[in-house]
Scaffold this active site. Structure first.
Site, mmCIF file in Angstrom:
data_model
loop_
_atom_site.group_PDB
_atom_site.id
_atom_site.type_symbol
_atom_site.label_atom_id
_atom_site.label_comp_id
_atom_site.label_asym_id
_atom_site.label_seq_id
_atom_site.Cartn_x
_atom_site.Cartn_y
_atom_site.Cartn_z
ATOM 1 N N HIS A 23 2.655 47.472 39.198
ATOM 2 C CA HIS A 23 2.262 46.455 38.215
ATOM 3 C C HIS A 23 1.180 46.975 37.268
ATOM 4 O O HIS A 23 0.097 47.368 37.713
ATOM 5 C CB HIS A 23 1.724 45.244 38.985
ATOM 6 C CG HIS A 23 1.296 44.103 38.124
ATOM 7 N ND1 HIS A 23 0.017 43.595 38.137
ATOM 8 C CD2 HIS A 23 1.994 43.363 37.222
ATOM 9 C CE1 HIS A 23 -0.055 42.577 37.297
ATOM 10 N NE2 HIS A 23 1.125 42.417 36.725
ATOM 11 N N ARG A 24 1.483 47.004 35.982
ATOM 12 C CA ARG A 24 0.584 47.556 34.945
ATOM 13 C C ARG A 24 0.233 49.012 35.262
ATOM 14 O O ARG A 24 -0.903 49.455 35.040
ATOM 15 C CB ARG A 24 -0.689 46.716 34.801
ATOM 16 C CG ARG A 24 -0.427 45.225 34.616
ATOM 17 C CD ARG A 24 -1.697 44.412 34.442
ATOM 18 N NE ARG A 24 -1.447 42.975 34.573
ATOM 19 C CZ ARG A 24 -2.367 42.039 34.611
ATOM 20 N NH1 ARG A 24 -3.648 42.361 34.490
ATOM 21 N NH2 ARG A 24 -2.059 40.763 34.746
ATOM 22 N N GLU A 50 5.746 48.533 35.810
ATOM 23 C CA GLU A 50 5.784 47.368 34.923
ATOM 24 C C GLU A 50 4.620 47.500 33.959
ATOM 25 O O GLU A 50 3.500 47.842 34.375
ATOM 26 C CB GLU A 50 5.630 46.077 35.741
ATOM 27 C CG GLU A 50 5.769 44.786 34.932
ATOM 28 C CD GLU A 50 4.485 44.197 34.375
ATOM 29 O OE1 GLU A 50 4.547 43.176 33.692
ATOM 30 O OE2 GLU A 50 3.398 44.784 34.602
ATOM 31 N N ASP A 52 2.872 45.834 30.021
ATOM 32 C CA ASP A 52 2.909 44.786 28.998
ATOM 33 C C ASP A 52 2.826 45.425 27.619
ATOM 34 O O ASP A 52 2.045 46.348 27.403
ATOM 35 C CB ASP A 52 1.701 43.850 29.171
ATOM 36 C CG ASP A 52 1.624 43.289 30.579
ATOM 37 O OD1 ASP A 52 2.516 42.519 30.949
ATOM 38 O OD2 ASP A 52 0.672 43.651 31.309
ATOM 39 N N HIS A 65 -2.424 43.866 27.982
ATOM 40 C CA HIS A 65 -2.105 42.569 28.591
ATOM 41 C C HIS A 65 -2.754 41.373 27.894
ATOM 42 O O HIS A 65 -2.094 40.373 27.613
ATOM 43 C CB HIS A 65 -2.522 42.583 30.070
ATOM 44 C CG HIS A 65 -2.222 41.302 30.776
ATOM 45 N ND1 HIS A 65 -3.074 40.217 30.765
ATOM 46 C CD2 HIS A 65 -1.152 40.926 31.523
ATOM 47 C CE1 HIS A 65 -2.553 39.221 31.461
ATOM 48 N NE2 HIS A 65 -1.382 39.624 31.934
ATOM 49 N N GLU A 125 7.328 44.319 29.814
ATOM 50 C CA GLU A 125 7.145 42.880 29.588
ATOM 51 C C GLU A 125 6.709 42.630 28.154
ATOM 52 O O GLU A 125 5.656 43.122 27.723
ATOM 53 C CB GLU A 125 6.106 42.304 30.559
ATOM 54 C CG GLU A 125 5.994 40.795 30.335
ATOM 55 C CD GLU A 125 4.860 40.114 31.088
ATOM 56 O OE1 GLU A 125 4.355 40.660 32.087
ATOM 57 O OE2 GLU A 125 4.490 39.012 30.636
ATOM 58 N N LYS A 127 4.867 40.701 25.920
ATOM 59 C CA LYS A 127 3.761 39.763 26.179
ATOM 60 C C LYS A 127 3.443 39.024 24.884
ATOM 61 O O LYS A 127 2.864 39.596 23.958
ATOM 62 C CB LYS A 127 2.565 40.570 26.671
ATOM 63 C CG LYS A 127 1.365 39.761 27.053
ATOM 64 C CD LYS A 127 1.605 38.825 28.207
ATOM 65 C CE LYS A 127 1.436 39.417 29.585
ATOM 66 N NZ LYS A 127 1.850 38.485 30.654
ATOM 67 N N ASP A 249 0.271 45.728 42.522
ATOM 68 C CA ASP A 249 -0.790 46.581 41.961
ATOM 69 C C ASP A 249 -0.892 47.898 42.723
ATOM 70 O O ASP A 249 -1.427 48.877 42.210
ATOM 71 C CB ASP A 249 -2.145 45.862 42.049
ATOM 72 C CG ASP A 249 -2.186 44.595 41.207
ATOM 73 O OD1 ASP A 249 -1.510 44.545 40.163
ATOM 74 O OD2 ASP A 249 -2.898 43.647 41.603
#
Ligand code: G3P
Ligand code: MG
Length: 268
Positions: A23-24, A50, A52, A65, A125, A127, A249
């Site tokens: 995540h990120r 992943e 943003d 983000h 993503e 955003k 994460d």
């Protein structure tokens, strides 16, 4: 002699993506949404990340983000007030730790190049923060991502239905663009939405997912990803529902907590 069974064995069948997605980037151990976080994810063995994406004021797509830069940089103010030259003066690493001092905000272009080099898969993503233009984001970011990565290495997701519609309009072929519907909690009409957008996956908040909904999503043939889980023991009860992957994460937390073959067989 009996014919071989025609179904795919869920234990040995190839999977479209791994059980875990960083995540990120590896955001537990590096500043989120940076090149450093993606390199760190790859270093510990992650195959997918992943990230943003949104636009600077001058229209450059960047990996970021928040609406503003205060939380994750040494500056303050809104992202939309920055052009690329100004954005590149920000230190986006030292807020996390001294080890990342001097890290710069990554453009989507730079990030796609790195992901290609490292051979990773990307859940990008879209955003759309408050007051931002979904169509402009799709027009700037999506062609770049589609050009840089093979279709099977990319899932484009969003909470914003306008962004998802614009993305599907730009690439109507489901084999060339995998779209993910992001929900905190899938609404009653999730299937209508998924069919309308020719979705590939649903990405839901794992704390709000119910078994009944999870099984419906799987029975309808969609990939089911859960965000953002960092407690593999608490998450374990979701695997038997057919969940395909977890966005974490720190995916290494899940190393010894992936679904058991018996659970995977029970899903079918
Ligand atoms: O894509 C899953 C997750 O990233 C959605 O929430 O706020 O972390 O972008 P957020
Ligand atoms: Mg995200």
């Amino acid at each position: 002699m009996q014919d071989a069974p025609s179904f795919e064995d869920p234990v040995t069948a190839p999977r479209p993506h791994p059980y875990t997605i960083a995540h990120r980037g590896l955001s537990a151990h590096a500043p989120e949404n940076t090149l450093a976080a993606v390199r760190a994810a790859q270093r510990i063995g992650c195959q997918w990340v992943e990230l943003d994406v949104q636009l600077l004021g001058d229209g450059t797509p960047v990996i970021w983000h928040d609406n503003g830069v205060r939380r994750c940089s040494n500056s303050r103010g809104k992202l939309i007030k920055l052009d690329l030259a100004k954005a590149k003066t920000l230190d986006v690493g030292s807020w996390f730790s001294d080890a990342f001092r001097g890290e710069r905000m990554a453009t989507l272009e730079e990030m796609l190049e790195l992901i290609g080099e490292l051979g990773l898969g990307l859940n990008l993503e879209l955003k759309v923060n408050r007051g931002r233009d979904a169509q402009a984001l799709v027009d700037a970011a999506l062609p770049m991502a589609l050009k840089a990565l093979p279709a099977k290495q990319l899932v484009v997701s969003s909470f914003n239905s306008q962004a998802l519609e614009a993305a599907r309009d730009l690439q109507p072929d489901v084999d060339l663009l995998r779209l993910g519907l992001l929900y905190e909690k899938p609404p009653r009409q999730w299937l209508t939405e998924a069919e309308r957008l020719k979705a590939y996956s649903l990405h839901v908040d794992w704390r709000r997912l119910k078994e009944k909904r999870a099984r419906e999503i799987k029975e309808a043939g969609y990939q089911l990803l859960c965000y953002t889980a960092n407690d593999p023991v608490a998450f374990a009860r979701l695997w038997p529902w057919g969940v395909d992957g977890v966005i974490s994460d720190d995916p290494s937390l899940f190393t010894y907590h992936l679904p058991m073959p018996s659970e995977m067989r029970a899903i079918r």
